[in-house]
Design a protein around this motif. Structure first.
Motif, PDB file in Angstrom:
ATOM      1  N   PRO A   7       0.818  -1.217   0.000  1.00 23.61           N
ATOM      2  CA  PRO A   7       0.000   0.000   0.000  1.00 23.61           C
ATOM      3  C   PRO A   7       0.854   1.272   0.000  1.00 23.61           C
ATOM      4  CG  PRO A   7      -0.871  -1.607   1.557  1.00 23.61           C
ATOM      5  CD  PRO A   7       0.435  -2.159   1.081  1.00 23.61           C
ATOM      6  N   ASP A   8       1.990   1.245   0.679  1.00 30.56           N
ATOM      7  CA  ASP A   8       2.857   2.431   0.699  1.00 30.56           C
ATOM      8  C   ASP A   8       3.418   2.737  -0.682  1.00 30.56           C
ATOM      9  OD1 ASP A   8       2.368   2.574   3.354  1.00 30.56           O
ATOM     10  OD2 ASP A   8       4.391   1.996   4.020  1.00 30.56           O
ATOM     11  N   ALA A   9       3.855   1.703  -1.392  1.00 32.17           N
ATOM     12  CA  ALA A   9       4.392   1.902  -2.745  1.00 32.17           C
ATOM     13  C   ALA A   9       3.295   2.448  -3.662  1.00 32.17           C
ATOM     14  CB  ALA A   9       4.944   0.586  -3.289  1.00 32.17           C
ATOM     15  N   VAL A  10       2.086   1.873  -3.544  1.00 33.26           N
ATOM     16  CA  VAL A  10       0.968   2.348  -4.376  1.00 33.26           C
ATOM     17  C   VAL A  10       0.660   3.816  -4.060  1.00 33.26           C
ATOM     18  CG1 VAL A  10      -1.490   2.042  -4.922  1.00 33.26           C
ATOM     19  CG2 VAL A  10      -0.027   0.031  -4.627  1.00 33.26           C
ATOM     20  N   ALA A  11       0.719   4.185  -2.781  1.00 34.26           N
ATOM     21  CA  ALA A  11       0.413   5.569  -2.399  1.00 34.26           C
ATOM     22  C   ALA A  11       1.414   6.550  -3.023  1.00 34.26           C
ATOM     23  CB  ALA A  11       0.404   5.699  -0.882  1.00 34.26           C
ATOM     24  N   VAL A  12       2.694   6.185  -3.021  1.00 35.01           N
ATOM     25  CA  VAL A  12       3.726   7.059  -3.605  1.00 35.01           C
ATOM     26  C   VAL A  12       3.484   7.233  -5.111  1.00 35.01           C
ATOM     27  CG1 VAL A  12       6.190   7.212  -4.184  1.00 35.01           C
ATOM     28  CG2 VAL A  12       5.495   6.551  -1.865  1.00 35.01           C
ATOM     29  N   VAL A  13       3.190   6.118  -5.783  1.00 37.99           N
ATOM     30  CA  VAL A  13       3.023   6.166  -7.239  1.00 37.99           C
ATOM     31  C   VAL A  13       1.738   6.924  -7.608  1.00 37.99           C
ATOM     32  CG1 VAL A  13       2.806   4.752  -9.326  1.00 37.99           C
ATOM     33  CG2 VAL A  13       4.391   4.067  -7.527  1.00 37.99           C
ATOM     34  N   LYS A  14       0.717   6.774  -6.759  1.00 34.87           N
ATOM     35  CA  LYS A  14      -0.535   7.502  -6.947  1.00 34.87           C
ATOM     36  C   LYS A  14      -0.271   9.011  -6.831  1.00 34.87           C
ATOM     37  CE  LYS A  14      -5.324   7.049  -5.485  1.00 34.87           C
ATOM     38  NZ  LYS A  14      -5.738   7.940  -4.401  1.00 34.87           N
ATOM     39  N   TRP A  15       0.496   9.383  -5.839  1.00 35.71           N
ATOM     40  CA  TRP A  15       0.870  10.783  -5.631  1.00 35.71           C
ATOM     41  C   TRP A  15       1.631  11.312  -6.868  1.00 35.71           C
ATOM     42  CZ3 TRP A  15       5.415  12.226  -1.848  1.00 35.71           C
ATOM     43  CH2 TRP A  15       5.564  13.620  -1.791  1.00 35.71           C
ATOM     44  N   LEU A  16       2.543  10.466  -7.378  1.00 35.03           N
ATOM     45  CA  LEU A  16       3.326  10.849  -8.556  1.00 35.03           C
ATOM     46  C   LEU A  16       2.410  11.166  -9.748  1.00 35.03           C
ATOM     47  CD1 LEU A  16       6.556   9.121  -9.870  1.00 35.03           C
ATOM     48  CD2 LEU A  16       4.632   9.439 -11.416  1.00 35.03           C
ATOM     49  N   TYR A  17       1.465  10.252 -10.042  1.00 35.55           N
ATOM     50  CA  TYR A  17       0.610  10.470 -11.219  1.00 35.55           C
ATOM     51  C   TYR A  17      -0.396  11.591 -10.987  1.00 35.55           C
ATOM     52  CZ  TYR A  17       2.586   6.665 -13.905  1.00 35.55           C
ATOM     53  OH  TYR A  17       3.442   5.879 -14.632  1.00 35.55           O
ATOM     54  N   GLU A  18      -0.837  11.754  -9.767  1.00 38.95           N
ATOM     55  CA  GLU A  18      -1.737  12.872  -9.496  1.00 38.95           C
ATOM     56  C   GLU A  18      -0.998  14.199  -9.674  1.00 38.95           C
ATOM     57  OE1 GLU A  18      -5.000  10.401  -6.830  1.00 38.95           O
ATOM     58  OE2 GLU A  18      -3.501  11.647  -5.780  1.00 38.95           O
ATOM     59  N   ALA A  19       0.294  14.205  -9.330  1.00 39.40           N
ATOM     60  CA  ALA A  19       1.106  15.413  -9.575  1.00 39.40           C
ATOM     61  C   ALA A  19       1.190  15.719 -11.068  1.00 39.40           C
ATOM     62  CB  ALA A  19       2.503  15.231  -8.981  1.00 39.40           C
ATOM     63  N   LEU A  20       1.124  14.674 -11.905  1.00 35.92           N
ATOM     64  CA  LEU A  20       1.144  14.872 -13.363  1.00 35.92           C
ATOM     65  C   LEU A  20      -0.238  15.234 -13.905  1.00 35.92           C
ATOM     66  CD1 LEU A  20       3.351  11.830 -14.527  1.00 35.92           C
ATOM     67  CD2 LEU A  20       4.094  14.181 -14.134  1.00 35.92           C
ATOM     68  N   GLY A  21      -1.243  15.251 -13.031  1.00 34.00           N
ATOM     69  CA  GLY A  21      -2.605  15.621 -13.464  1.00 34.00           C
ATOM     70  C   GLY A  21      -3.379  14.466 -14.085  1.00 34.00           C
ATOM     71  N   MET A  22      -3.007  13.213 -13.756  1.00 36.09           N
ATOM     72  CA  MET A  22      -3.680  12.061 -14.370  1.00 36.09           C
ATOM     73  C   MET A  22      -4.782  11.465 -13.485  1.00 36.09           C
ATOM     74  SD  MET A  22      -0.631  10.107 -16.442  1.00 36.09           S
ATOM     75  CE  MET A  22      -1.645   9.724 -17.882  1.00 36.09           C
ATOM     76  N   GLN A  23      -5.810  10.903 -14.156  1.00 45.55           N
ATOM     77  CA  GLN A  23      -6.858  10.120 -13.497  1.00 45.55           C
ATOM     78  C   GLN A  23      -6.371   8.684 -13.393  1.00 45.55           C
ATOM     79  OE1 GLN A  23      -9.874  11.643 -12.888  1.00 45.55           O
ATOM     80  NE2 GLN A  23      -8.974  13.513 -13.756  1.00 45.55           N
ATOM     81  N   ILE A  24      -6.617   8.034 -12.276  1.00 42.37           N
ATOM     82  CA  ILE A  24      -6.131   6.658 -12.128  1.00 42.37           C
ATOM     83  C   ILE A  24      -7.269   5.645 -12.273  1.00 42.37           C
ATOM     84  CG2 ILE A  24      -4.990   5.033 -10.543  1.00 42.37           C
ATOM     85  CD1 ILE A  24      -3.502   7.709  -9.564  1.00 42.37           C
TER      86      ILE A  24
END
Lengths: 279, 279
Positions: free
Chosen positions: B148-165
């Motif tokens: 879950p921690d790894a997913v949270a970091v990567v989610k933060w990364l893509y949200e910073a790029l303005g992407m929908q997951i």
């Protein structure tokens, strides 16, 4: 110059507004069998007035036919029957049948066959754009059968729209457009159908559709009212190109089956050559 | 956050510049086997420094693999061997084989499989665009196998790029992308080849190529270095979709031969439904 435009859709409407803006026309008369289209065109100022066909022709110096190609084939002889010294042009996407149809008409020399290579996937007067033609190419067909004066007027008209003029025979034109326009539409219609069939089961799929998919299926939004008559009139050429396209896809299929990715790589490199032509 | 990006092409380079601009990263380390790419990336400020793989990984908190999918398959186990607490993600266009490859790796939970659905037909660091990802969709695959921690970091990364997951299984992802991305590329490559074959005889044809043709063959400029590995890894799904696409084209062909324009009209109306999904 007073110009009548018969058929106030994407092309006719865009032409109306651009001919006024460029100064070629000081008055545009719109003719359309759909009163709703005329209403919209008047409200958007694509045309200055609406009139019935006969009235419009009698009051114009230039008459533009901008209806689907099957309607051009029927309407053009009638329009030529009605004119005196007016210059007539059509903007249809196929040429051979239309040219054949009025070949022996006594007013043939007042008519110039043209195809402005411009458009979008949308249709109707609401889709009209003043800059649609600028910088694009317009094909003039079989100009030797038109009077030099008529050709000069039509040339002036398209140059006012900012178009480059290319001269081709009518038959030649129909072969070329099968390659550079008609097959692209067939491919887009097929791609949209293929993916829509899948989407019945899997609603999710379209969340993922990004730019690449959008650009290849963009043309699948094009109207059957315009395109079926084109496929009807250019059926033989479209069939030839479609056969070649299916063969190329079948070759890709057999390379995938054989896992021959080396040859597939070479074919992609070859197809990359399109960069030289469309940078 | 210090981020290493392995493969500084269109995607890696665009990510470098956007992660810095968004504030997600304060330092980007670029890794690429082509020194020329690293040079260009440094000059365009897509990365802050270039380093060898081991050095980059040891100094980073996040490692992004942005190389072609066959190279991801080979490189990912090696990268996972080298990490401690770093989070690793890849941006490959296929997922099943890659996920299969590292399924049992002891560091599996530090890795998140992603596919940002963004790109252009161009490649290399010179094609990088800071806004490439904004507003687009990113697929996360098999997240239950990641911590879950790894997913949270990567989610933060893509949200910073303005992407929908969007969350999908790896196998499901590969089926969907065959429909919404891979077949569009195959169709464009084939269309470009079909028309280029004709062009050998008729130089004229391309003067006429207008917007519609340009948009359907745009993807034919895409590089075989990226696409052949995708077709290799997603071969079975691509073959299924290609078969359906060829069948649809063959149906169009038979309607043209039979002059059944009524059915053809209905099929075009059906394909127009794509408007609802891609307005």
């Amino acid at each position: 110059m007073i110009v009548s435009i018969i058929g106030i859709g994407l092309i006719g409407g865009s032409m109306g507004i651009a001919l006024k803006e460029s100064g070629f026309a000081n008055h545009i008369i719109g003719v359309d069998r759909d009163p709703d289209n005329l209403d919209k065109a008047l409200r958007r100022r694509l045309i200055d007035e609406a009139a019935p066909l006969e009235v419009a022709i009698s009051r114009s110096e230039v008459v533009v036919l901008a209806v689907p190609v099957n309607a051009i084939e029927d309407l053009l002889p009638r329009v030529l029957d009605l004119i005196g010294s007016q210059v007539v042009l059509d903007v249809g996407s196929t040429k051979r049948n239309i040219l054949q149809r009025i070949r022996l008409h006594p007013q043939r020399r007042q008519y110039v066959a043209t195809h402005p290579m411009a458009g979008t996937e949308f249709s109707g007067p609401e889709a009209a754009l003043p800059g649609l033609f600028s910088g694009k190419c317009c094909v003039f067909c079989d100009v030797e059968a038109s009077s030099p004066d008529a050709v000069a007027v039509v040339k002036w008209l398209y140059e006012a729209l900012g178009m480059q003029i290319v001269y081709l025979g009518g038959g030649e034109h129909d072969v070329h457009t099968a390659y550079v326009s008609h097959i692209s539409h067939i491919s887009s219609f097929a791609l949209a159908l293929t993916v829509l069939k899948k989407e019945e089961d899997e609603k999710r799929i379209f969340e993922l559709a990004s730019g690449g998919f959008g650009s290849t299926v963009r043309l699948a939004k094009s109207s059957p009212q315009m395109w079926i008559p084109i496929f009807e009139q250019n059926r033989d050429n479209v069939l030839d190109v479609l056969d070649e396209h299916i063969n190329t896809l079948a070759q890709f299929r057999s390379l995938l089956i054989k896992k021959d990715f080396k040859t597939f790589h070479q074919l992609i490199e070859q197809s990359n050559q399109i960069k030289k032509i469309l940078p």
